[in-house]
Motif scaffolding. Structure first.
Motif, short mmCIF file in Angstrom:
data_model
loop_
_atom_site.label_atom_id
_atom_site.label_comp_id
_atom_site.label_asym_id
_atom_site.label_seq_id
_atom_site.Cartn_x
_atom_site.Cartn_y
_atom_site.Cartn_z
N GLY A 56 -7.01 -17.20 -38.94
CA GLY A 56 -8.03 -16.67 -38.05
C GLY A 56 -9.09 -15.87 -38.77
O GLY A 56 -9.77 -15.03 -38.17
N ALA A 57 -9.26 -16.11 -40.06
CA ALA A 57 -10.25 -15.38 -40.85
C ALA A 57 -11.58 -16.12 -40.84
O ALA A 57 -11.63 -17.34 -40.79
CB ALA A 57 -9.76 -15.23 -42.30
N LYS A 69 -15.35 -15.29 -49.65
CA LYS A 69 -15.12 -14.04 -48.92
C LYS A 69 -14.47 -14.41 -47.60
O LYS A 69 -14.81 -15.41 -46.98
CB LYS A 69 -16.43 -13.30 -48.68
CG LYS A 69 -17.04 -12.80 -49.97
CD LYS A 69 -18.32 -12.04 -49.71
CE LYS A 69 -18.89 -11.60 -51.06
NZ LYS A 69 -20.14 -10.90 -50.92
N ALA A 70 -13.51 -13.57 -47.19
CA ALA A 70 -12.84 -13.80 -45.91
C ALA A 70 -12.65 -12.47 -45.21
O ALA A 70 -12.42 -11.44 -45.85
CB ALA A 70 -11.48 -14.47 -46.14
N ALA A 71 -12.77 -12.51 -43.88
CA ALA A 71 -12.58 -11.31 -43.07
C ALA A 71 -11.65 -11.65 -41.91
O ALA A 71 -11.80 -12.69 -41.26
CB ALA A 71 -13.92 -10.81 -42.55
N VAL A 132 4.11 -18.10 -43.45
CA VAL A 132 3.18 -17.00 -43.22
C VAL A 132 3.31 -16.59 -41.76
O VAL A 132 3.22 -17.44 -40.87
CB VAL A 132 1.73 -17.41 -43.54
CG1 VAL A 132 0.77 -16.26 -43.31
CG2 VAL A 132 1.62 -17.92 -44.98
N ILE A 133 3.54 -15.32 -41.53
CA ILE A 133 3.70 -14.81 -40.16
C ILE A 133 2.58 -13.82 -39.88
O ILE A 133 2.46 -12.80 -40.57
CB ILE A 133 5.07 -14.12 -39.97
CG1 ILE A 133 6.22 -15.06 -40.36
CG2 ILE A 133 5.22 -13.59 -38.56
CD1 ILE A 133 6.35 -16.29 -39.50
N THR A 134 1.77 -14.13 -38.87
CA THR A 134 0.63 -13.26 -38.55
C THR A 134 0.98 -12.18 -37.54
O THR A 134 0.27 -11.21 -37.41
CB THR A 134 -0.55 -14.08 -37.99
OG1 THR A 134 -0.17 -14.71 -36.77
CG2 THR A 134 -1.01 -15.12 -38.99
N ASP A 135 2.08 -12.37 -36.81
CA ASP A 135 2.45 -11.43 -35.75
C ASP A 135 3.95 -11.18 -35.84
O ASP A 135 4.75 -12.09 -35.63
CB ASP A 135 2.09 -12.04 -34.40
CG ASP A 135 2.44 -11.17 -33.21
OD1 ASP A 135 3.10 -10.12 -33.39
OD2 ASP A 135 2.06 -11.53 -32.09
N LYS A 136 4.34 -9.96 -36.19
CA LYS A 136 5.76 -9.64 -36.37
C LYS A 136 6.57 -9.91 -35.10
O LYS A 136 7.71 -10.33 -35.17
CB LYS A 136 5.95 -8.19 -36.81
CG LYS A 136 5.47 -7.92 -38.21
CD LYS A 136 6.06 -8.87 -39.21
CE LYS A 136 7.25 -8.32 -39.91
NZ LYS A 136 7.87 -9.26 -40.84
#
Length: 163
Positions: A56-57, A69-71, A132-136
């Protein structure tokens, strides 16, 4: 026609994963790549754009400077090809594996860029998968499958080789 393109894209991702034996999942969903992830300097390197987008960057590429560059949320990162310095939230961090270009794609170290964007990363050696886990909280519901699409139990992170 669009479904055919989507199917071809997914198949190329599956072929890439089979070729190297490495897959990358974000929240349990495998990412399709047109260039296979690979191990370079003991680090798992992945094509930048699919990973950043799966996280989602927002991604920008400066071709003249060879800098990505990524945000994502409150986090911003910047990497330049062939430089071992990554800027994370305006702080410089030295990497042991720099971004490189292979097969006309910029490959980045998946653990370094993912953790810099505030997410968790695990290497599941038994199935050669980067998880890869974005939300614990969502981690409790993630299901992983091996390359034969057989459901596997979540495997505890092994100490040793880093991703």
């Amino acid at each position: 026609f669009a479904a055919g393109i989507l199917a071809a894209g997914l198949l190329s991702g599956i072929v890439s994963a089979e070729r190297t034996g490495i897959s990358v999942c974000v929240d349990g969903k495998e990412i399709a790549f047109d260039t296979a992830p690979r191990i370079l300097n003991d680090r798992t390197m992945v094509p930048m754009r699919p990973v950043f987008e799966a996280l989602g960057a927002e991604v920008t590429w400066d071709d003249a400077a060879k800098t990505v560059k990524a945000a994502r949320g409150d986090h911003t990162i910047s990497l330049t090809v062939n430089s071992n310095v990554m800027t994370v939230d305006q702080k410089e961090i030295t990497l042991d594996s720099s971004a490189v270009i292979r097969d006309n794609r910029t490959l980045v170290p998946v653990r370094a860029i993912s953790e810099a964007l505030g997410v968790s990363v695990e290497w599941l050696d038994e199935i050669k998968t980067v998880s890869v886990i974005t939300d614990k909280e969502a981690e409790k519901f993630v299901e992983l499958y091996d390359l034969n699409h057989v459901k596997t139990n979540r495997i505890p992170r092994k100490r040793g080789r880093s991703v």
